[in-house]
Design a protein around this motif. Structure first.
Motif, PDB file in Angstrom:
ATOM      1  N   ASP A   1       0.829  -1.202   0.000  1.00  0.00           N
ATOM      2  CA  ASP A   1       0.000   0.000   0.000  1.00  0.00           C
ATOM      3  C   ASP A   1       0.866   1.256   0.000  1.00  0.00           C
ATOM      4  OD1 ASP A   1      -2.244  -1.568   0.028  1.00  0.00           O
ATOM      5  OD2 ASP A   1      -2.657  -1.303   2.186  1.00  0.00           O
ATOM      6  N   PHE A   2       1.925   1.244   0.814  1.00  0.00           N
ATOM      7  CA  PHE A   2       2.826   2.397   0.876  1.00  0.00           C
ATOM      8  C   PHE A   2       3.483   2.653  -0.466  1.00  0.00           C
ATOM      9  CE2 PHE A   2       7.179   3.993   1.520  1.00  0.00           C
ATOM     10  CZ  PHE A   2       6.866   5.235   2.043  1.00  0.00           C
ATOM     11  N   ARG A   3       3.976   1.598  -1.099  1.00  0.00           N
ATOM     12  CA  ARG A   3       4.629   1.768  -2.410  1.00  0.00           C
ATOM     13  C   ARG A   3       3.637   2.277  -3.452  1.00  0.00           C
ATOM     14  NH1 ARG A   3       7.380  -3.257  -1.047  1.00  0.00           N
ATOM     15  NH2 ARG A   3       9.484  -2.737  -0.409  1.00  0.00           N
ATOM     16  N   ARG A   4       2.409   1.742  -3.409  1.00  0.00           N
ATOM     17  CA  ARG A   4       1.391   2.188  -4.367  1.00  0.00           C
ATOM     18  C   ARG A   4       1.078   3.666  -4.161  1.00  0.00           C
ATOM     19  NH1 ARG A   4      -3.694   2.744  -3.536  1.00  0.00           N
ATOM     20  NH2 ARG A   4      -3.695   1.459  -1.662  1.00  0.00           N
ATOM     21  N   ILE A   5       0.896   4.071  -2.920  1.00  0.00           N
ATOM     22  CA  ILE A   5       0.603   5.480  -2.628  1.00  0.00           C
ATOM     23  C   ILE A   5       1.784   6.362  -3.008  1.00  0.00           C
ATOM     24  CG2 ILE A   5       0.197   7.111  -0.740  1.00  0.00           C
ATOM     25  CD1 ILE A   5      -1.472   4.905   0.602  1.00  0.00           C
ATOM     26  N   GLN A   6       2.991   5.888  -2.722  1.00  0.00           N
ATOM     27  CA  GLN A   6       4.184   6.656  -3.049  1.00  0.00           C
ATOM     28  C   GLN A   6       4.294   6.876  -4.549  1.00  0.00           C
ATOM     29  OE1 GLN A   6       7.852   4.695  -2.051  1.00  0.00           O
ATOM     30  NE2 GLN A   6       8.980   6.605  -1.947  1.00  0.00           N
TER      31      GLN A   6
ATOM     32  N   MET B   1       4.129  10.616  -5.799  1.00  0.00           N
ATOM     33  CA  MET B   1       5.420  11.143  -6.226  1.00  0.00           C
ATOM     34  C   MET B   1       5.814  10.706  -7.627  1.00  0.00           C
ATOM     35  SD  MET B   1       7.572  10.692  -2.704  1.00  0.00           S
ATOM     36  CE  MET B   1       9.070  11.184  -3.531  1.00  0.00           C
ATOM     37  N   GLY B   2       5.204   9.705  -8.139  1.00  0.00           N
ATOM     38  CA  GLY B   2       5.641   9.156  -9.410  1.00  0.00           C
ATOM     39  C   GLY B   2       6.860   8.288  -9.166  1.00  0.00           C
ATOM     40  N   SER B   3       7.297   7.648 -10.175  1.00  0.00           N
ATOM     41  CA  SER B   3       8.469   6.795  -9.983  1.00  0.00           C
ATOM     42  C   SER B   3       9.729   7.642  -9.954  1.00  0.00           C
ATOM     43  CB  SER B   3       8.556   5.749 -11.091  1.00  0.00           C
ATOM     44  OG  SER B   3       8.836   6.383 -12.318  1.00  0.00           O
ATOM     45  N   GLN B   4      10.749   7.151  -9.282  1.00  0.00           N
ATOM     46  CA  GLN B   4      11.991   7.891  -9.130  1.00  0.00           C
ATOM     47  C   GLN B   4      12.681   8.091 -10.482  1.00  0.00           C
ATOM     48  OE1 GLN B   4      12.877   9.302  -6.325  1.00  0.00           O
ATOM     49  NE2 GLN B   4      11.176   8.396  -5.206  1.00  0.00           N
ATOM     50  N   GLY B   5      12.567   7.131 -11.357  1.00  0.00           N
ATOM     51  CA  GLY B   5      13.173   7.253 -12.681  1.00  0.00           C
ATOM     52  C   GLY B   5      12.556   8.398 -13.467  1.00  0.00           C
TER      53      GLY B   5
END
Length: 118
Positions: free
Chosen positions: A54-59, A63-67
């Motif tokens: 859930d945290f990764r999905r919300i992040q 924020m979008g992906s870091q790439g």
């Protein structure tokens, strides 16, 4: 006396059966505790995994992906560099000409703070 020894034997056998039952109960209790601990650990792991997902999905949604962020920053930087370079080329000659005019246009005179003494 025989009846007394039979009674003692029966008491000893009853005591032995009671000890055996206690040992079996302790074994069952320990087995249930281990099983409960394993189940709790499994539930904790599942909950932790769910919360991390859930945290990764919300992040990623916020924020979008870091790439993508790195790519966007690189693109913005290159665009700004190009804009600054274009402005430099556009105004370079004009600014240089103004500076040379200011340097070459000398008006001799007394400084404002100069006090003439007689």
């Amino acid at each position: 006396m025989a009846s007394q020894s039979q009674g003692i034997q029966q008491l000893l056998q009853a005591e032995k059966r009671a000890k055996d039952k206690l040992e079996e109960a302790k074994k069952r209790k320990n087995k249930r505790l281990r099983q409960a601990k394993e189940e709790a650990t499994a539930e904790i792991d599942q909950y932790k995994l769910k919360r991390e997902n859930d945290f990764r999905r919300i992040q990623t949604t916020i924020m979008g992906s870091q790439g993508n962020l790195a790519t966007q920053i690189d693109e913005q930087t290159s665009q700004k560099i190009q804009a600054y370079s274009a402005n430099y080329q556009t105004y370079k000659d004009k600014v240089l000409l103004e500076l040379l005019n200011l340097i070459n246009d000398v008006n001799p005179g007394l400084h404002v703070n100069f006090k003439y003494q007689v």
